[in-house]
Write an enzyme that holds these catalytic residues in place. Structure first.
Site, PDB file in Angstrom:
ATOM      1  CB  THR A 158      13.007   1.944 -46.926  1.00 23.45           C
ATOM      2  OG1 THR A 158      12.791   2.594 -48.188  1.00 23.45           O
ATOM      3  CG2 THR A 158      13.468   3.008 -45.936  1.00 23.45           C
ATOM      4  CE1 TYR A 213       9.228   4.899 -44.722  1.00 26.45           C
ATOM      5  CE2 TYR A 213      10.278   5.259 -46.859  1.00 26.45           C
ATOM      6  CZ  TYR A 213       9.780   4.397 -45.895  1.00 26.45           C
ATOM      7  OH  TYR A 213       9.846   3.045 -46.099  1.00 26.45           O
TER       8      TYR A 213
END
Length: 329
Positions: free
Chosen positions: A124, A148
């Protein structure tokens, strides 16, 4: 590969989720047999349509190893992770346990099962944090601002170390905002709870009882709302399959951004959804959400040069149009 099989198998962890299921569909159309491994805590069994489903937790190393031995995959595509930025801020323990520990378990299972030696990891743009330059190249400093993003970076590091130690080929794909759908297969985005902008906007367009919350109007962006690089899920799927073929052909792995190189603000997305659907959503504005950088836009040059990456479906209108079609507008 098990006797009687005619197609090379690919283990798809998290293959019952949004991106994993779309990639599994393309793998099937490209001549592979996707074997989905998913605990269904956040995925959907009815999204597993293109090959067998093994229901299991990523942290169950023994079951993972047995699954690898039983199916003999030529490669692994690793999508299994929790992905909600806001939740990661309030429950970092869940993210470190599921994402980081789960990845260590997968690497252990691959090693103990004696293969496969090709791994594609779904990473990501969150690993970059609040970028110091945009568009963001792969050599940008890595400074995630949410748990995250931190867990995804830890997963990358573990994969790179394992690949170097054990002679594997690993490709890390850092993509930006996945969106859109493949209406022909009936697959679409459906997280519970849904936190991604485009499906939330479309739901608010469809149902006037819903109110769309926009987090932050004072970012240093042209209209004060966050800017993101939206990439169609099927463009992502093609990049994954292409990256796997590259590894299977003996080419080296690497780290690649997957995005269009063009950012769109939250307000631009809302306006585009209203145009596509003919229905303007009701909107309310709130303060900034923890862990959200102002701008995340990719530099996709490396993926274009080495992977032949060409996102042909990723105009904002096409993304929203396919997502809307999947919701039966």
């Amino acid at each position: 590969m098990p006797s009687g099989s005619t197609r090379p198998r690919v283990l798809v962890t998290g293959g019952a989720g949004y991106i994993g299921s779309h990639v599994a569909g393309l793998l099937s159309r490209e001549g592979f047999l996707p074997v989905t491994y998913d605990n269904l805590s956040r995925g959907h069994a009815d999204a597993v349509r293109f090959g067998p489903l093994v229901e299991g937790d990523l942290r169950d190393t023994g079951k993972l190893a047995r699954t690898i031995r039983a199916h003999g995959p030529v490669g692994v595509m690793h999508f299994a992770a929790y992905i909600a930025v806001g939740e990661s801020v309030s429950r970092p323990d869940l993210y470190w346990d599921n994402n980081a520990r789960g990845t260590l378990s997968l690497l252990d299972a691959m090693a103990s099962a004696g293969g496969p030696r090709a791994l594609i990891f779904s990473s990501t743009a969150a690993v970059y944090g609040d970028p110091c330059r945009v568009p963001i190249p792969e050599d940008h400093p890595l400074a995630p601002v949410s748990p995250y993003g931190c867990t995804k970076l830890a997963m990358e590091m573990a994969i790179k170390d394992a690949a170097a130690a054990w002679g594997w080929a690993a490709t890390i794909l850092r993509y930006f905002n996945a969106a859109g759908a493949d209406p022909a297969s009936g697959l679409f985005e459906r997280h519970d709870p849904e936190t991604h902008l485009i499906p939330l906007v479309l739901r608010a367009c469809l149902d006037r009882r819903r109110i769309l919350r926009v987090f932050g109007t004072d970012y240093p962006t042209p209209d004060g709302t966050c800017v993101r690089d939206y990439i169609h899920v099927m463009d992502l799927a093609e990049a994954h399959v292409g990256a796997l073929r590259r590894l299977l052909a003996g080419e080296p792995g690497g780290t690649f951004n997957l995005g269009t190189g063009r950012g769109r603000s939250v307000l631009e997305v809302i306006e585009a959804a209203a145009r596509v659907t003919g229905r303007a959503p009701r909107v309310t504005f709130a303060g900034r959400r923890a862990g959200d950088p102002p701008r995340l836009v990719a530099s996709p040059r490396k993926a274009r040069a080495l992977l032949g990456f060409r996102p042909t479906r990723s105009s904002l209108g096409a993304i929203i149009g396919t997502a809307a079609a999947a919701l039966s507008f």
